[in-house]
Design an enzyme around this catalytic site. Structure first.
Site, short mmCIF file in Angstrom:
data_model
loop_
_atom_site.label_atom_id
_atom_site.label_comp_id
_atom_site.label_asym_id
_atom_site.label_seq_id
_atom_site.Cartn_x
_atom_site.Cartn_y
_atom_site.Cartn_z
CG PHE A 1 -60.47 10.12 -12.90
CD1 PHE A 1 -60.38 11.48 -12.71
CD2 PHE A 1 -61.63 9.47 -12.51
CE1 PHE A 1 -61.44 12.19 -12.16
CE2 PHE A 1 -62.69 10.17 -11.96
CZ PHE A 1 -62.59 11.53 -11.79
CD GLN B 1 -67.01 2.79 -7.71
OE1 GLN B 1 -67.54 3.72 -8.32
NE2 GLN B 1 -65.97 2.14 -8.19
CG HIS C 1 -66.60 8.22 -4.95
ND1 HIS C 1 -65.67 9.03 -4.34
CD2 HIS C 1 -66.47 8.46 -6.28
CE1 HIS C 1 -65.02 9.72 -5.26
NE2 HIS C 1 -65.49 9.39 -6.45
CD GLU D 1 -61.21 8.35 -9.02
OE1 GLU D 1 -62.33 7.88 -8.74
OE2 GLU D 1 -60.37 7.74 -9.67
NE ARG E 1 -64.35 6.47 -8.51
CZ ARG E 1 -65.29 6.99 -9.26
NH1 ARG E 1 -66.43 6.33 -9.44
NH2 ARG E 1 -65.13 8.16 -9.84
CG HIS F 1 -70.29 7.04 -6.60
ND1 HIS F 1 -70.94 8.25 -6.72
CD2 HIS F 1 -69.47 6.95 -7.67
CE1 HIS F 1 -70.51 8.85 -7.83
NE2 HIS F 1 -69.64 8.09 -8.43
#
Lengths: 618, 251
Positions: free
Chosen positions: A125, A238, A240, A257, A313, A379
């Site tokens: 990730f 955040q 995304h 992701e 991100r 997000h």
């Protein structure tokens, strides 16, 4: 109107948990296991909380796939991803405790994907140096919540479903309970409690393009703020990088992701793989600089560096936005995310069944044959209620917060996969912290009747008013204000305009009217949620205005780049005695020297043991 | 480009109600839930709908749309004919609370009756070992989002007559996910038969047909459980009845 508090339905308990997602359920399981009577308020039915939307996995340095992984590397990744603004102690606790929390889920029935050796499999990730995310296809959140739910219902916990908290009650400085209401009947319920744990998630619903469900209205930040607790890091929201962009009605829905973790690449309308152009200096040494090297990494070459699509991100979201701004976006204003040309169809369907299904049914796109169109979507809240790292207690005695509505763990930007692990690590600590606190109290605190009456009147006047503002339309207006003024890139003038917009809506919201009766009335509920949204949105905008730098998820056009001065501070908001929101820069607590050393080390030095060998492992 | 569509939405409560007509502007790409939200924001602020994720992952927005149990968030408007009136009503198998919202608490009570996993001891190194091929089937069952569309369509539960004798397809797959779990050390066969009523299912496969997660409820969960029950309590008549006619007999 006369109100007799003694006629209210009343529940007496030790611990009340507000929120039944991953953090709330885990906290309740813990406090209950410690022998305390625990009540959980769930705004929805049990098992429906926003945790079910989490797709990719939960990060825990178990080293099942790459033995070089350990808590120190995870901690270092987390700090770097958070742009060194994370509370050091929280990032440490998280990296150390996540593996045990994940394994415990297995004991309670979770069935993770397996390695060939039969262990819990782990996937790559963004921002994680090694394959680290325990996962179940792309529905890991569902597995987490169902596991906690099915375990939790046998622990003697009292679950109040479709029950919404309206106000925290206090006895002097201490928390004394919650006033809530049942949606089904519209009736109020008074919960007298020795401690309260907030686990209410974020407030993405203040924006139009969001991956969040209707529940994400900042209830915990609002309740805490009104009760005298502090909010922290609210400027870090955040976006995304990959939400759906088409059709419009699904705009914002998350595209995991995991697509990029499993080899997906980002392309602009000219077919160019643009992420190679956006690698920040801090990550350049650990990121592939050619397509060839990125391909070798995908094929398992352990000496190849990671592809740039797996940068953090904040970086990927800003890069996509820059491509769109430069006129190189996809037809519906996004970028192309392509896994079809990278992996065989059966691999995609096995690893990403939810994505396959979601695009097929909602957008009529077959992701095994065509690229997806994606763009940034609000997000996650890195910020939230300010808490003590070890106990999760706020500055209000007896009030705790954990999960997304807590602050500090993720700093300026959260790594994917660190949220689900955050829920179970800090959920557990909050449950324990609240249990310890509740046991240490003498007589139960008791809220006076007046507070309860004020809370009830504040809710019922929305129904009783002859006429007034439509709460749905006010909510839409707030979303406009936030999209325009407090978006992915920010500047002073827009932020000031945003704050004015929020204040204006705040005035209008005092006159909201919900038609109909109190029974299962979504208009009434919407009006009540607006109060939470407005306070949380204001804290975001004010904090964003105050932080004069760009760091992680907070990007200022007028203050580019990270400023060394600003890494020393968190921004904290609280309610002043005269009822206004006051925001302040506060110095961050210092790091333990071994943590600072690990976070700043070269990866080779950390892995060879030259750095961090003496750090305590528990 | 938006078009105006006709919706008939059931409105009422436990005491009763009826269908109300709404004309709504519909944009391309919309799902039924989007349209209901538009009605709620513009025409009927207090229209009760239960929903959460709007992405087919939480199973909250179940209702009956033109007679078929569906998730309203996953039902695109373009599955209907251009002039078709869309009729929306609450799940029939559960008591109405208000408008499109039903009281599904019966399901939560059934879930609580099922004993949790009883894990085998860990290996000496502290690990549980399970192999992917051994958990594939369990993972299929664990995809369930508890939308209860299968419960709604189940013949035994739909008229509520059988709710005291059968837990329904949702909980048969939950039982199957435990019974087939490589780590579970419990014996669940006697109660699957006696308490949870595995014999009540007539294998009409309606549940499988409505499952939005495409779980093969009947073939992969219910039939294997029935077979395990028959293996334990061999009874040629029950066995033949099930095999030939899909009939079962309670003992």
């Amino acid at each position: 109107m006369s109100l007799d508090i003694s006629e209210l339905k009343t529940i007496e308990t030790d611990i009340t948990v507000i929120g039944a997602g991953g953090a709330g359920l885990r906290a309740a399981i813990e406090s209950s296991a410690q022998g305390l009577k625990t009540v959980v308020l769930s705004k929805s039915l049990l098992g429906k909380a926003h945790t079910v939307m989490a797709e990719g996995g939960m990060a825990a340095a178990m080293g099942n796939v790459d033995k070089r992984d350990n808590w120190k590397v995870h901690f270092r990744d987390t700090m770097r991803g958070g742009k060194f603004l994370n509370l050091w102690r929280m990032a440490e606790l998280h990296a150390k405790q996540a593996p045990a929390r994940v394994k415990e889920l297995e004991e309670w029935g979770a069935v993770f994907d397996r390695t060939k050796e039969g262990l819990i499999s782990q996937r790559n990730f963004g921002g994680h140096r090694y394959p680290r995310l325990a996962h179940v296809g792309d529905r890991t959140g569902l597995e987490l919540i169902r596991t906690l739910q099915d375990h939790g219902v046998h622990q003697g916990i009292d679950f109040l479903m479709e029950c919404t908290a309206l106000r925290l009650l206090k006895d002097g400085e201490r928390v004394a309970g919650v006033l809530a209401y049942y949606r089904e009947t519209g009736r109020f319920v008074l919960i007298r409690s020795r401690a309260v744990i907030l686990a209410t998630g974020g407030a993405g619903k203040a924006w139009r393009v969001t991956s969040n469900s209707w529940e994400y209205t900042g209830d915990g930040t609002y309740l805490a703020y009104e009760a005298g607790a502090e909010l922290m890091d609210l400027e870090f929201t955040q976006f995304h990088p990959t939400g759906m962009v088409w059709p419009l009605s699904v705009r914002g829905i998350l595209v995991t992701e995991g697509v990029r973790g499993d080899g997906g690449i980002l392309l602009n309308k000219d077919g160019k793989r643009f992420m190679f152009d956006y690698v920040p200096e801090r990550f350049a040494a650990e990121t592939a600089d050619t397509v060839d090297e990125a391909t070798r990494w995908l094929n398992g070459d352990k000496n190849a560096r990671r592809p740039p699509e797996l940068l953090t991100r904040d970086v990927v979201a800003r890069s996509i936005r820059a491509e769109i701004k430069a006129g190189r976006g996809s037809p519906h204003g996004g970028a192309f995310l392509d896994i079809a040309s990278r992996r065989p169809a059966d691999f995609i369907k096995r690893r990403l069944p939810g994505m396959y299904h979601q695009f097929k049914e909602l957008a009529e796109v077959d992701i095994t044959k065509e690229p997806m169109e994606v763009g940034p979507t609000l997000h996650y809240f890195m910020g939230g209620v300010r808490v003590d790292a070890d106990t999760q207690m706020t500055r209000v005695p007896g009030l705790f917060a954990c999960g997304e509505c807590g602050a500090g763990m993720h700093g300026a930007n959260r790594l994917g996969g660190n949220s689900l692990s955050d829920l179970i690590v800090f959920g557990t600590l909050a449950g324990k912290g609240a249990a310890d606190y509740a046991r240490s109290l003498g007589a139960s605190p008791r809220a006076d009747d007046e507070q309860i009456k004020v809370a009830i009147r504040g809710a019922t006047e929305i129904l009783n008013r002859e006429s007034g503002e439509n709460p749905y339309l006010l909510h839409e207006k707030l979303q406009d204000v936030m999209e325009e003024g407090v978006g992915i890139v920010r500047a002073e003038d827009e932020l000031k305009q945003g704050i004015r917009g929020i204040e204006e809506l705040g005035e209008r919201a005092k006159n909201m009217k919900a038609a109909g009766t109190s029974q299962y009335n979504p208009g009434w509920h919407e009006a009540l949620s607006m109060r939470s949204l407005l306070v949380t949105a204001e804290a975001v905008a004010r904090s964003a205005l105050m932080r004069q730098e760009s760091r992680g998820a907070h990007t200022r056009l007028d203050y580019e780049g990270e400023r060394d001065e600003w890494v020393k501070y968190n921004i904290v908001c609280r309610k002043s005695p005269d009822g206004h929101m006051e925001c302040e820069k506060v110095l961050r607590p210092p790091a333990a020297p071994y943590l600072e050393e690990i976070a700043n080390s070269k990866i080779e030095d950390l892995e060879s043991g030259k750095v961090g060998a003496a750090a305590p492992n528990d | 480009m938006s078009t105006t569509r006709k919706f008939k939405i059931w409105r009422g409560d436990a005491q009763g109600g009826d269908f109300k007509e709404f004309d709504v502007d519909v944009d391309p790409g919309m799902v039924v839930l989007d349209v209901l939200h538009r009605v709620q924001a513009r025409q009927a602020n207090d229209l009760a709908i239960r929903w959460n994720c709007k992405a087919g992952k939480c199973g909250s927005c179940s209702m009956e749309i033109n007679g078929r149990p569906r998730l309203s968030c996953m039902t695109r408007m373009n599955v209907f004919g251009p002039d078709e009136t869309i009729t929306v009503q609450p799940l029939k198998a559960f008591p109405v609370i208000k408008d499109l919202v039903t009281d599904v608490s019966w399901n939560y009570r059934q879930n609580k009756r099922i004993r949790p996993l009883k894990p085998k001891p860990r290996d000496a190194d502290g690990e549980h070992r399970m192999y992917q091929e051994d958990v594939d089937r369990v993972q299929e069952f664990r995809k369930c989002i508890e939308c209860y569309l299968c419960q709604d369509t189940c013949h035994v539960l739909r008229d509520r007559g059988g709710q005291d004798r059968f837990v329904g397809p949702r909980f048969m797959i939950r039982l199957a996910s435990l019974e087939m779990h490589p780590l579970d050390a419990d014996d669940r066969i006697p109660e699957i038969r006696k308490e949870f009523g595995s014999g009540m299912c007539n294998i009409t496969r309606c549940c499988t047909e409505v499952c939005p997660e495409h779980i093969n409820i009947t073939d992969n969960a219910i039939i294997p459980l029935k077979e395990r029950v028959v293996d334990r309590y061999f009874d040629p008549i029950v066995y033949l009845g099930q095999k030939l006619f899909g009939i079962s007999k309670r003992r």
